[in-house]
Write a protein that holds these residues in place. Structure first.
Motif, short mmCIF file in Angstrom:
data_model
loop_
_atom_site.label_atom_id
_atom_site.label_comp_id
_atom_site.label_asym_id
_atom_site.label_seq_id
_atom_site.Cartn_x
_atom_site.Cartn_y
_atom_site.Cartn_z
N PRO A 116 16.96 17.81 -5.81
CA PRO A 116 17.08 18.37 -7.17
C PRO A 116 17.42 19.86 -7.18
O PRO A 116 18.18 20.32 -8.04
CB PRO A 116 15.70 18.12 -7.78
CG PRO A 116 15.12 17.00 -6.99
CD PRO A 116 15.66 17.16 -5.60
N GLU A 117 16.86 20.62 -6.25
CA GLU A 117 17.12 22.06 -6.23
C GLU A 117 18.61 22.34 -6.02
O GLU A 117 19.23 23.12 -6.75
CB GLU A 117 16.30 22.72 -5.13
CG GLU A 117 16.56 24.22 -5.00
CD GLU A 117 15.81 24.84 -3.84
OE1 GLU A 117 16.04 26.02 -3.55
OE2 GLU A 117 15.00 24.13 -3.20
N LYS A 118 19.21 21.69 -5.03
CA LYS A 118 20.62 21.90 -4.76
C LYS A 118 21.49 21.35 -5.88
O LYS A 118 22.52 21.93 -6.23
CB LYS A 118 21.00 21.26 -3.42
CG LYS A 118 20.33 21.92 -2.23
CD LYS A 118 20.71 21.23 -0.94
CE LYS A 118 20.03 21.89 0.26
NZ LYS A 118 20.38 21.22 1.53
N TYR A 119 21.08 20.23 -6.44
CA TYR A 119 21.85 19.65 -7.53
C TYR A 119 21.88 20.58 -8.75
O TYR A 119 22.90 20.70 -9.42
CB TYR A 119 21.25 18.30 -7.91
CG TYR A 119 21.91 17.64 -9.09
CD1 TYR A 119 23.11 16.97 -8.97
CD2 TYR A 119 21.30 17.70 -10.35
CE1 TYR A 119 23.73 16.38 -10.07
CE2 TYR A 119 21.90 17.11 -11.46
CZ TYR A 119 23.11 16.44 -11.31
OH TYR A 119 23.70 15.86 -12.41
N LEU A 120 20.74 21.23 -9.02
CA LEU A 120 20.64 22.07 -10.21
C LEU A 120 21.26 23.45 -10.02
O LEU A 120 21.81 24.03 -10.98
CB LEU A 120 19.17 22.21 -10.61
CG LEU A 120 18.49 20.94 -11.15
CD1 LEU A 120 17.00 21.16 -11.28
CD2 LEU A 120 19.10 20.52 -12.49
N TYR A 121 21.19 24.00 -8.80
CA TYR A 121 21.50 25.42 -8.66
C TYR A 121 22.57 25.76 -7.61
O TYR A 121 22.98 26.91 -7.52
CB TYR A 121 20.21 26.20 -8.34
CG TYR A 121 19.15 25.98 -9.40
CD1 TYR A 121 19.30 26.51 -10.67
CD2 TYR A 121 18.02 25.23 -9.12
CE1 TYR A 121 18.34 26.29 -11.65
CE2 TYR A 121 17.05 25.01 -10.08
CZ TYR A 121 17.21 25.54 -11.35
OH TYR A 121 16.27 25.32 -12.33
N ASN A 122 22.99 24.78 -6.79
CA ASN A 122 24.02 25.11 -5.79
C ASN A 122 25.43 25.04 -6.34
O ASN A 122 26.38 25.48 -5.69
CB ASN A 122 23.91 24.17 -4.59
CG ASN A 122 22.86 24.64 -3.60
OD1 ASN A 122 22.00 25.43 -3.97
ND2 ASN A 122 22.93 24.14 -2.37
N SER A 123 25.59 24.46 -7.53
CA SER A 123 26.92 24.38 -8.14
C SER A 123 26.76 24.34 -9.65
O SER A 123 25.72 23.95 -10.17
CB SER A 123 27.67 23.13 -7.65
OG SER A 123 27.01 21.96 -8.06
N LYS A 124 27.82 24.75 -10.33
CA LYS A 124 27.80 24.76 -11.78
C LYS A 124 27.90 23.36 -12.36
O LYS A 124 27.22 23.02 -13.34
CB LYS A 124 28.94 25.64 -12.30
CG LYS A 124 28.99 25.75 -13.81
CD LYS A 124 30.14 26.64 -14.25
CE LYS A 124 30.20 26.74 -15.78
NZ LYS A 124 31.32 27.61 -16.23
N ASP A 125 28.77 22.51 -11.76
CA ASP A 125 28.97 21.15 -12.26
C ASP A 125 29.13 20.20 -11.07
O ASP A 125 30.25 19.93 -10.62
CB ASP A 125 30.21 21.09 -13.16
CG ASP A 125 30.28 19.79 -13.94
OD1 ASP A 125 29.57 18.84 -13.57
OD2 ASP A 125 31.05 19.73 -14.93
N PRO A 126 28.04 19.73 -10.50
CA PRO A 126 28.13 18.86 -9.31
C PRO A 126 28.88 17.56 -9.58
O PRO A 126 29.54 17.04 -8.68
CB PRO A 126 26.67 18.62 -8.94
CG PRO A 126 25.90 18.90 -10.18
CD PRO A 126 26.65 19.95 -10.91
#
Length: 320
Positions: A116-126
């Protein structure tokens, strides 16, 4: 007239009540079985929560909670299905095969959020990144495949290759997603004339394969029959060989016995062999005893005596 102190007191009480209400409402949260959450402290991710149930945290704005789903999602590439209606996007799915033919390929990708962390904050629109990666992976694999494979028997291999390539891209982008499955929904030619021509070619190829299989079946059948006839002839020859060997052994045994008698009484054995040979060669001939000059010495009716001999024995037994 209301005093200033009273106004301050009421205002303070209202603010206190609001603060206590916010604190009471933001110090706990629930996570459903289908959800997963992350805790943020002043906007920084502290930990991930995956256990369902009631949990506690520091009040807002110190800590906050972001929830995402654990469920499996489906990405529809090249089409969109809503309320039972299908809408195609042929311009997005048009691509060139390795043998320079144009096809339209629709794809479904099943994926889920694993971080969830990477999904929410590693990209603007995964999800947009996933869509673009799916398009790139499918075009790359179709671009290195032949049209026959894409339209007929090679779909499973294409799906596997697309999944491997897409998974490697998503892992490289590090956006907290995991690819579960890739399924080609439809691969077809761009217009009716091309589809008809390819269908005719495919039908002809299938007919040729059918004829070839029938020919192989006939060849195998004839080979099996020939092998059976061969085995039967071999078994028959072996049987005849064994019978002849046994007969030869019997003849040898008879010859050895006759030879032993001949050594003991050569004249008698010779005469007996002559008579037995005559009996075999001329079974119905009448036998006469001759003298050395060639004149009939005496007629001796051997045949009638042979026929009467059993009768005489029976009469002799009756007399006794």
């Amino acid at each position: 007239m209301v005093s200033l102190k009273r106004i301050y007191t009421v205002t303070g009480l209202v603010l206190l009540i609001i603060l206590l209400g916010i604190t009471a409402l933001t110090t706990w949260y629930t996570v459903d079985e289908s959800d997963q959450a992350v805790i943020l402290t002043f906007g920084k991710v502290e930990e991930g929560i995956t256990d369902p149930g009631l949990h506690f945290k520091l009040p807002w704005p110190i800590q906050s909670v972001e929830k995402v789903s654990k469920e499996t999602f489906s990405l529809q590439f090249g089409f969109e299905e809503k309320n039972g209606k299908m809408k195609d996007f042929p311009e997005e799915t048009k691509m060139i095969t390795g043998d320079e033919n144009i096809v339209l390929a629709d794809l479904v990708v099943q994926w889920k959020i694993t971080d969830p962390e990477k999904y929410l904050y590693n990209s603007k629109d995964p999800e947009e990144i996933l869509y673009d990666a799916t398009s790139a992976s499918l075009r790359s694999i179709i671009g290195s495949s032949k049209i026959d494979d894409a339209l007929t028997s090679g779909k499973a291999e294409i799906e596997a290759d697309v999944r491997d390539l897409l998974s490697s891209l998503i892992e490289k982008y590090d956006i907290g997603l995991s690819i579960l499955a890739v399924k080609l929904q439809d691969v077809e030619l761009p217009n009716d004339e091309v589809r008809k021509a390819f269908t005719n070619v495919t039908d002809a190829r299938e007919t040729a394969n059918t004829k070839e299989n029938e020919a192989k079946k006939y060849v195998n059948q004839r080979m099996n029959e020939a092998q059976g006839e061969k085995d039967a002839l071999i078994y028959k020859a072996e049987g005849e060989k064994a019978a002849r060997l046994e007969k030869a052994r019997g003849d040898v045994a008879v010859f050895n016995k006759i030879y032993a008698e001949y050594k003991n009484s050569p004249d008698i054995t010779r005469e007996r062999l002559v008579l037995e040979t005559l009996e075999q060669v001329l079974p119905d001939a009448e036998i006469y005893i001759m003298n050395d000059e060639g004149n009939t010495l005496k007629y001796f009716p051997i045949r009638p005596l042979e026929k009467e001999q059993p009768v005489q024995k029976e009469e002799g037994s009756d007399k006794q």
